[in-house]
Design a protein around this motif. Structure first.
Motif, PDB file in Angstrom:
ATOM      1  N   PHE A  66       0.837  -1.200   0.000  1.00 37.50           N
ATOM      2  CA  PHE A  66       0.000   0.000   0.000  1.00 37.50           C
ATOM      3  C   PHE A  66       0.868   1.244   0.000  1.00 37.50           C
ATOM      4  O   PHE A  66       2.034   1.229   0.373  1.00 37.50           O
ATOM      5  CB  PHE A  66      -0.964   0.020   1.191  1.00 37.50           C
ATOM      6  N   VAL A  67       0.265   2.340  -0.434  1.00 38.56           N
ATOM      7  CA  VAL A  67       0.876   3.660  -0.372  1.00 38.56           C
ATOM      8  C   VAL A  67      -0.195   4.622   0.122  1.00 38.56           C
ATOM      9  O   VAL A  67      -1.371   4.493  -0.229  1.00 38.56           O
ATOM     10  CB  VAL A  67       1.446   4.106  -1.739  1.00 38.56           C
ATOM     11  N   ARG A  68       0.217   5.547   0.969  1.00 42.20           N
ATOM     12  CA  ARG A  68      -0.697   6.582   1.468  1.00 42.20           C
ATOM     13  C   ARG A  68      -0.356   7.883   0.762  1.00 42.20           C
ATOM     14  O   ARG A  68       0.805   8.311   0.752  1.00 42.20           O
ATOM     15  CB  ARG A  68      -0.555   6.741   2.983  1.00 42.20           C
ATOM     16  N   LEU A  69      -1.372   8.520   0.181  1.00 42.97           N
ATOM     17  CA  LEU A  69      -1.196   9.769  -0.559  1.00 42.97           C
ATOM     18  C   LEU A  69      -2.167  10.795   0.004  1.00 42.97           C
ATOM     19  O   LEU A  69      -3.381  10.574  -0.006  1.00 42.97           O
ATOM     20  CB  LEU A  69      -1.486   9.549  -2.047  1.00 42.97           C
ATOM     21  N   VAL A  70      -1.636  11.911   0.506  1.00 45.97           N
ATOM     22  CA  VAL A  70      -2.472  12.929   1.146  1.00 45.97           C
ATOM     23  C   VAL A  70      -1.963  14.332   0.827  1.00 45.97           C
ATOM     24  O   VAL A  70      -0.856  14.508   0.317  1.00 45.97           O
ATOM     25  CB  VAL A  70      -2.499  12.740   2.681  1.00 45.97           C
ATOM     26  N   ARG A  71      -2.785  15.313   1.189  1.00 46.63           N
ATOM     27  CA  ARG A  71      -2.315  16.693   1.204  1.00 46.63           C
ATOM     28  C   ARG A  71      -1.500  16.850   2.471  1.00 46.63           C
ATOM     29  O   ARG A  71      -1.984  16.597   3.567  1.00 46.63           O
ATOM     30  CB  ARG A  71      -3.491  17.651   1.211  1.00 46.63           C
ATOM     31  N   ALA A  72      -0.266  17.239   2.344  1.00 46.83           N
ATOM     32  CA  ALA A  72       0.620  17.351   3.501  1.00 46.83           C
ATOM     33  C   ALA A  72       0.257  18.534   4.377  1.00 46.83           C
ATOM     34  O   ALA A  72       0.335  18.461   5.597  1.00 46.83           O
ATOM     35  CB  ALA A  72       2.069  17.462   3.044  1.00 46.83           C
ATOM     36  N   ILE A  73      -0.151  19.619   3.757  1.00 42.61           N
ATOM     37  CA  ILE A  73      -0.472  20.850   4.484  1.00 42.61           C
ATOM     38  C   ILE A  73      -1.873  21.288   4.044  1.00 42.61           C
ATOM     39  O   ILE A  73      -2.076  21.607   2.873  1.00 42.61           O
ATOM     40  CB  ILE A  73       0.571  21.955   4.182  1.00 42.61           C
ATOM     41  N   PRO A  74      -2.835  21.310   4.952  1.00 50.63           N
ATOM     42  CA  PRO A  74      -4.219  21.626   4.566  1.00 50.63           C
ATOM     43  C   PRO A  74      -4.486  23.125   4.411  1.00 50.63           C
ATOM     44  O   PRO A  74      -5.343  23.692   5.076  1.00 50.63           O
ATOM     45  CB  PRO A  74      -5.032  21.018   5.713  1.00 50.63           C
ATOM     46  N   LEU A  75      -3.738  23.755   3.536  1.00 51.53           N
ATOM     47  CA  LEU A  75      -3.912  25.174   3.245  1.00 51.53           C
ATOM     48  C   LEU A  75      -4.209  25.337   1.759  1.00 51.53           C
ATOM     49  O   LEU A  75      -3.628  24.624   0.928  1.00 51.53           O
ATOM     50  CB  LEU A  75      -2.640  25.960   3.581  1.00 51.53           C
ATOM     51  N   PRO A  76      -5.072  26.289   1.394  1.00 46.49           N
ATOM     52  CA  PRO A  76      -5.347  26.515  -0.030  1.00 46.49           C
ATOM     53  C   PRO A  76      -4.079  26.781  -0.845  1.00 46.49           C
ATOM     54  O   PRO A  76      -3.975  26.352  -1.994  1.00 46.49           O
ATOM     55  CB  PRO A  76      -6.276  27.734  -0.030  1.00 46.49           C
ATOM     56  N   SER A  77      -3.115  27.458  -0.254  1.00 53.24           N
ATOM     57  CA  SER A  77      -1.886  27.789  -0.984  1.00 53.24           C
ATOM     58  C   SER A  77      -1.017  26.565  -1.254  1.00 53.24           C
ATOM     59  O   SER A  77      -0.074  26.636  -2.040  1.00 53.24           O
ATOM     60  CB  SER A  77      -1.071  28.827  -0.206  1.00 53.24           C
ATOM     61  N   ASN A  78      -1.344  25.414  -0.632  1.00 53.11           N
ATOM     62  CA  ASN A  78      -0.572  24.185  -0.816  1.00 53.11           C
ATOM     63  C   ASN A  78      -1.424  23.083  -1.464  1.00 53.11           C
ATOM     64  O   ASN A  78      -1.018  21.934  -1.526  1.00 53.11           O
ATOM     65  CB  ASN A  78      -0.033  23.707   0.545  1.00 53.11           C
ATOM     66  N   ALA A  79      -2.590  23.454  -1.979  1.00 52.93           N
ATOM     67  CA  ALA A  79      -3.523  22.467  -2.533  1.00 52.93           C
ATOM     68  C   ALA A  79      -2.984  21.757  -3.769  1.00 52.93           C
ATOM     69  O   ALA A  79      -3.475  20.684  -4.127  1.00 52.93           O
ATOM     70  CB  ALA A  79      -4.858  23.137  -2.861  1.00 52.93           C
ATOM     71  N   HIS A  80      -1.982  22.298  -4.402  1.00 50.54           N
ATOM     72  CA  HIS A  80      -1.415  21.705  -5.611  1.00 50.54           C
ATOM     73  C   HIS A  80      -0.368  20.628  -5.307  1.00 50.54           C
ATOM     74  O   HIS A  80       0.194  20.039  -6.231  1.00 50.54           O
ATOM     75  CB  HIS A  80      -0.779  22.795  -6.484  1.00 50.54           C
ATOM     76  N   VAL A  81      -0.112  20.355  -4.021  1.00 52.96           N
ATOM     77  CA  VAL A  81       0.925  19.393  -3.618  1.00 52.96           C
ATOM     78  C   VAL A  81       0.284  18.192  -2.931  1.00 52.96           C
ATOM     79  O   VAL A  81      -0.600  18.339  -2.086  1.00 52.96           O
ATOM     80  CB  VAL A  81       1.944  20.048  -2.655  1.00 52.96           C
ATOM     81  N   ARG A  82       0.741  17.003  -3.301  1.00 51.73           N
ATOM     82  CA  ARG A  82       0.376  15.778  -2.592  1.00 51.73           C
ATOM     83  C   ARG A  82       1.652  15.192  -2.025  1.00 51.73           C
ATOM     84  O   ARG A  82       2.754  15.405  -2.552  1.00 51.73           O
ATOM     85  CB  ARG A  82      -0.296  14.759  -3.512  1.00 51.73           C
ATOM     86  N   GLN A  83       1.490  14.424  -0.949  1.00 54.33           N
ATOM     87  CA  GLN A  83       2.654  13.820  -0.300  1.00 54.33           C
ATOM     88  C   GLN A  83       2.420  12.329  -0.092  1.00 54.33           C
ATOM     89  O   GLN A  83       1.355  11.919   0.365  1.00 54.33           O
ATOM     90  CB  GLN A  83       2.934  14.486   1.039  1.00 54.33           C
ATOM     91  N   ILE A  84       3.429  11.555  -0.419  1.00 54.87           N
ATOM     92  CA  ILE A  84       3.428  10.131  -0.082  1.00 54.87           C
ATOM     93  C   ILE A  84       3.839  10.045   1.378  1.00 54.87           C
ATOM     94  O   ILE A  84       4.907  10.508   1.751  1.00 54.87           O
ATOM     95  CB  ILE A  84       4.398   9.348  -0.987  1.00 54.87           C
ATOM     96  N   GLN A  85       2.969   9.456   2.190  1.00 57.12           N
ATOM     97  CA  GLN A  85       3.254   9.308   3.623  1.00 57.12           C
ATOM     98  C   GLN A  85       3.136   7.828   3.986  1.00 57.12           C
ATOM     99  O   GLN A  85       2.269   7.441   4.753  1.00 57.12           O
ATOM    100  CB  GLN A  85       2.290  10.138   4.471  1.00 57.12           C
ATOM    101  N   GLY A  86       3.977   7.054   3.420  1.00 59.46           N
ATOM    102  CA  GLY A  86       3.993   5.634   3.733  1.00 59.46           C
ATOM    103  C   GLY A  86       3.901   4.788   2.489  1.00 59.46           C
ATOM    104  O   GLY A  86       3.009   4.975   1.657  1.00 59.46           O
ATOM    105  N   LEU A  87       4.846   3.895   2.341  1.00 56.64           N
ATOM    106  CA  LEU A  87       4.875   2.931   1.252  1.00 56.64           C
ATOM    107  C   LEU A  87       5.346   1.620   1.857  1.00 56.64           C
ATOM    108  O   LEU A  87       6.447   1.562   2.431  1.00 56.64           O
ATOM    109  CB  LEU A  87       5.830   3.390   0.149  1.00 56.64           C
TER     110      LEU A  87
END
Length: 165
Positions: A66-87
């Motif tokens: 499995f891989v976890r994919l989330v928004r690392a920072i829940p701010l509108p200015s960072n909405a264009h970024v996703r972060q892998i948090q676990g593989l």
């Protein structure tokens, strides 16, 4: 090379027992900064939702990673970024392209979500993971020296990222 029988899909609530067991048996100080999971902890909770996870299945073994994919920072200015948090890939499935398939699926999903950038953090001593991420176009963007004390040794936290164009 990615084996053709690998199927990647979004996790479901019914995957919880398999994912919790995979997380428990795959725990290693090579990649984990948290203590080893105990057998009775829920895998999904208020911060970890099934829709945040992609799972890898193979016909003869079921869920193998499995891989976890989330928004690392829940701010509108960072909405264009996703972060892998676990593989995580189970021992028996390693070397078959499962991790590579999960990373590529995470990048594809991030693009579909409108992301233009993807990041992750990896422990400095985890050479296999770092090599995989580099092969998939991730570059080291920063290092936090000695950020974690694991088993009596200070370990670097390596920040990596790449554009999703």
């Amino acid at each position: 090379m990615i084996a053709p029988e690998i199927r990647i899909r979004v996790a479901r609530l019914g995957d919880e027992p398999a994912l919790a067991e995979l997380d428990r048996v795959s725990w290693s100080p090579l990649h984990a900064v948290l203590p080893a999971p105990e057998g009775d902890e829920p895998f999904f909770d208020e911060r970890h939702h099934p829709e945040d996870y992609l799972v890898a299945e193979v016909p003869e073994a079921g869920v193998v990673g499995f891989v976890r994919l989330v928004r690392a920072i829940p701010l509108p200015s960072n909405a264009h970024v996703r972060q892998i948090q676990g593989l995580v890939v189970g021992e028996a499935a390693r070397g078959r392209g499962v991790a590579r398939a999960l990373v590529r699926a995470a990048m594809d999903r991030a693009r579909r979500q409108g992301a233009t950038r993807i990041t992750l953090r990896v422990l400095g001593h985890n050479a296999p993971a770092r090599a995989l991420y580099e092969a998939e176009g991730f570059a080291v963007e920063g290092v936090l020296p000695g950020e974690f004390l694991l088993a009596g040794t200070y370990v670097d936290d390596v920040c990596m990222g790449r554009p999703l164009d």
